[in-house]
Design a protein around this motif. Sequence first.
Motif, PDB file in Angstrom:
ATOM      1  N   LEU A   1      23.398  -3.631  28.862  1.00  0.00           N
ATOM      2  CA  LEU A   1      23.203  -5.064  28.532  1.00  0.00           C
ATOM      3  C   LEU A   1      23.308  -5.902  29.763  1.00  0.00           C
ATOM      4  CD1 LEU A   1      22.576  -7.111  25.796  1.00  0.00           C
ATOM      5  CD2 LEU A   1      24.764  -7.795  26.164  1.00  0.00           C
ATOM      6  N   GLN A   2      21.915  -6.188  30.198  1.00  0.00           N
ATOM      7  CA  GLN A   2      21.800  -7.080  31.590  1.00  0.00           C
ATOM      8  C   GLN A   2      21.928  -8.688  30.985  1.00  0.00           C
ATOM      9  OE1 GLN A   2      21.624  -6.472  34.903  1.00  0.00           O
ATOM     10  NE2 GLN A   2      21.743  -8.612  35.025  1.00  0.00           N
ATOM     11  N   MET A   3      22.874  -9.258  31.512  1.00  0.00           N
ATOM     12  CA  MET A   3      23.046 -10.610  30.965  1.00  0.00           C
ATOM     13  C   MET A   3      22.652 -11.421  32.067  1.00  0.00           C
ATOM     14  SD  MET A   3      26.390 -10.053  28.640  1.00  0.00           S
ATOM     15  CE  MET A   3      27.382  -9.926  29.901  1.00  0.00           C
ATOM     16  N   GLY A  29      15.772 -14.145  25.965  1.00  0.00           N
ATOM     17  CA  GLY A  29      15.276 -14.683  27.283  1.00  0.00           C
ATOM     18  C   GLY A  29      16.170 -14.648  28.145  1.00  0.00           C
ATOM     19  N   ARG A  30      17.488 -14.290  27.915  1.00  0.00           N
ATOM     20  CA  ARG A  30      18.319 -14.097  29.057  1.00  0.00           C
ATOM     21  C   ARG A  30      19.091 -12.758  29.180  1.00  0.00           C
ATOM     22  NH1 ARG A  30      22.940 -16.996  28.432  1.00  0.00           N
ATOM     23  NH2 ARG A  30      22.994 -17.134  26.170  1.00  0.00           N
ATOM     24  N   PHE A  31      18.949 -12.160  28.184  1.00  0.00           N
ATOM     25  CA  PHE A  31      19.620 -10.808  27.979  1.00  0.00           C
ATOM     26  C   PHE A  31      18.600  -9.633  27.737  1.00  0.00           C
ATOM     27  CE2 PHE A  31      24.249 -12.077  26.285  1.00  0.00           C
ATOM     28  CZ  PHE A  31      24.438 -13.028  27.433  1.00  0.00           C
ATOM     29  N   GLU A  69      34.064 -15.066  14.362  1.00  0.00           N
ATOM     30  CA  GLU A  69      33.525 -13.980  13.847  1.00  0.00           C
ATOM     31  C   GLU A  69      32.534 -12.949  14.791  1.00  0.00           C
ATOM     32  OE1 GLU A  69      33.724 -15.071   9.121  1.00  0.00           O
ATOM     33  OE2 GLU A  69      31.959 -14.506   9.886  1.00  0.00           O
ATOM     34  N   LEU A  70      32.582 -11.926  14.408  1.00  0.00           N
ATOM     35  CA  LEU A  70      31.807 -10.764  15.279  1.00  0.00           C
ATOM     36  C   LEU A  70      30.413 -11.319  15.188  1.00  0.00           C
ATOM     37  CD1 LEU A  70      32.813  -8.234  16.714  1.00  0.00           C
ATOM     38  CD2 LEU A  70      32.077  -6.991  14.859  1.00  0.00           C
ATOM     39  N   GLU A  71      29.626 -11.178  16.062  1.00  0.00           N
ATOM     40  CA  GLU A  71      28.100 -11.769  16.172  1.00  0.00           C
ATOM     41  C   GLU A  71      27.394 -10.674  16.770  1.00  0.00           C
ATOM     42  OE1 GLU A  71      25.650 -15.362  18.199  1.00  0.00           O
ATOM     43  OE2 GLU A  71      27.686 -14.675  19.321  1.00  0.00           O
ATOM     44  N   TRP A  72      26.309 -10.441  15.911  1.00  0.00           N
ATOM     45  CA  TRP A  72      25.115  -9.596  16.428  1.00  0.00           C
ATOM     46  C   TRP A  72      24.523 -10.138  17.667  1.00  0.00           C
ATOM     47  CZ3 TRP A  72      19.983 -10.282  16.274  1.00  0.00           C
ATOM     48  CH2 TRP A  72      18.977  -9.188  16.747  1.00  0.00           C
ATOM     49  N   VAL A  73      24.342  -9.600  18.757  1.00  0.00           N
ATOM     50  CA  VAL A  73      23.578  -9.723  19.831  1.00  0.00           C
ATOM     51  C   VAL A  73      22.300  -9.427  20.251  1.00  0.00           C
ATOM     52  CG1 VAL A  73      23.715 -10.016  22.412  1.00  0.00           C
ATOM     53  CG2 VAL A  73      25.792 -10.316  21.061  1.00  0.00           C
ATOM     54  N   SER A  74      22.055  -8.071  20.135  1.00  0.00           N
ATOM     55  CA  SER A  74      20.919  -7.103  20.454  1.00  0.00           C
ATOM     56  C   SER A  74      20.968  -5.858  19.909  1.00  0.00           C
ATOM     57  CB  SER A  74      20.947  -7.078  21.932  1.00  0.00           C
ATOM     58  OG  SER A  74      19.534  -6.685  22.350  1.00  0.00           O
ATOM     59  N   GLY A  89      25.469 -19.725  34.828  1.00  0.00           N
ATOM     60  CA  GLY A  89      24.197 -19.078  35.746  1.00  0.00           C
ATOM     61  C   GLY A  89      24.370 -17.824  36.332  1.00  0.00           C
ATOM     62  N   GLY A  90      25.519 -17.313  36.250  1.00  0.00           N
ATOM     63  CA  GLY A  90      25.621 -15.718  36.908  1.00  0.00           C
ATOM     64  C   GLY A  90      25.164 -14.748  35.953  1.00  0.00           C
ATOM     65  N   SER A  91      25.457 -13.594  36.413  1.00  0.00           N
ATOM     66  CA  SER A  91      24.728 -12.338  35.793  1.00  0.00           C
ATOM     67  C   SER A  91      25.939 -11.101  35.713  1.00  0.00           C
ATOM     68  CB  SER A  91      23.637 -11.909  36.655  1.00  0.00           C
ATOM     69  OG  SER A  91      22.523 -12.784  36.571  1.00  0.00           O
ATOM     70  N   LEU A  92      26.062 -10.466  34.617  1.00  0.00           N
ATOM     71  CA  LEU A  92      26.522  -9.232  34.736  1.00  0.00           C
ATOM     72  C   LEU A  92      25.793  -8.274  33.917  1.00  0.00           C
ATOM     73  CD1 LEU A  92      30.119 -10.582  33.033  1.00  0.00           C
ATOM     74  CD2 LEU A  92      29.502  -9.630  35.448  1.00  0.00           C
ATOM     75  N   ARG A  93      26.196  -6.949  34.109  1.00  0.00           N
ATOM     76  CA  ARG A  93      25.515  -5.976  33.426  1.00  0.00           C
ATOM     77  C   ARG A  93      26.593  -4.895  32.606  1.00  0.00           C
ATOM     78  NH1 ARG A  93      22.810  -0.274  35.564  1.00  0.00           N
ATOM     79  NH2 ARG A  93      20.961  -0.036  34.070  1.00  0.00           N
ATOM     80  N   LEU A  94      26.570  -4.922  31.482  1.00  0.00           N
ATOM     81  CA  LEU A  94      27.347  -4.069  30.961  1.00  0.00           C
ATOM     82  C   LEU A  94      26.730  -2.788  30.593  1.00  0.00           C
ATOM     83  CD1 LEU A  94      28.495  -6.658  27.992  1.00  0.00           C
ATOM     84  CD2 LEU A  94      29.506  -6.542  30.305  1.00  0.00           C
TER      85      LEU A  94
END
Length: 114
Positions: free
Chosen positions: A80-82, A65-67, A44-49, A15-20
């Motif tokens: 990347l705001q998560m 909807g989350r990132f 494996e490596l996964e595409w996110v955005s 439920g928390g947040s991080l900003r990369l």
Amino acid sequence: QVQLVESGGGSVQPGGSLRLSCAASGFTFRNAVMYWVRQAPGKELEWVSRINIYNDTMYANSVKGRFTISRDNSKNMLYLQMNNLKFEDTALYYCAMDNSGTTRGQGTQVTVSS
């Protein structure tokens, strides 16, 4: 030479947040499509955005909807705001210049645990 340096990872509760953040250099950042990819332990490596030069964005279904991906061309920075992080978001996150992560930084660790 291309250099991508990620930062902002850490440990958070569900439920928390991080900003990369990703500092880019060695190429014309404003002309580059940029990506976030991740690799969870044993997977494996996964595409996110992805964000293109027009600021059009795309997201994997698992994070939609989350990132939020964004860029600041004046600073050569990718973000990347998560939000609403889940256990399954635990991974090493990389910014990359392609969706397979062939050209990527050293990564920043995100750990979601209670």
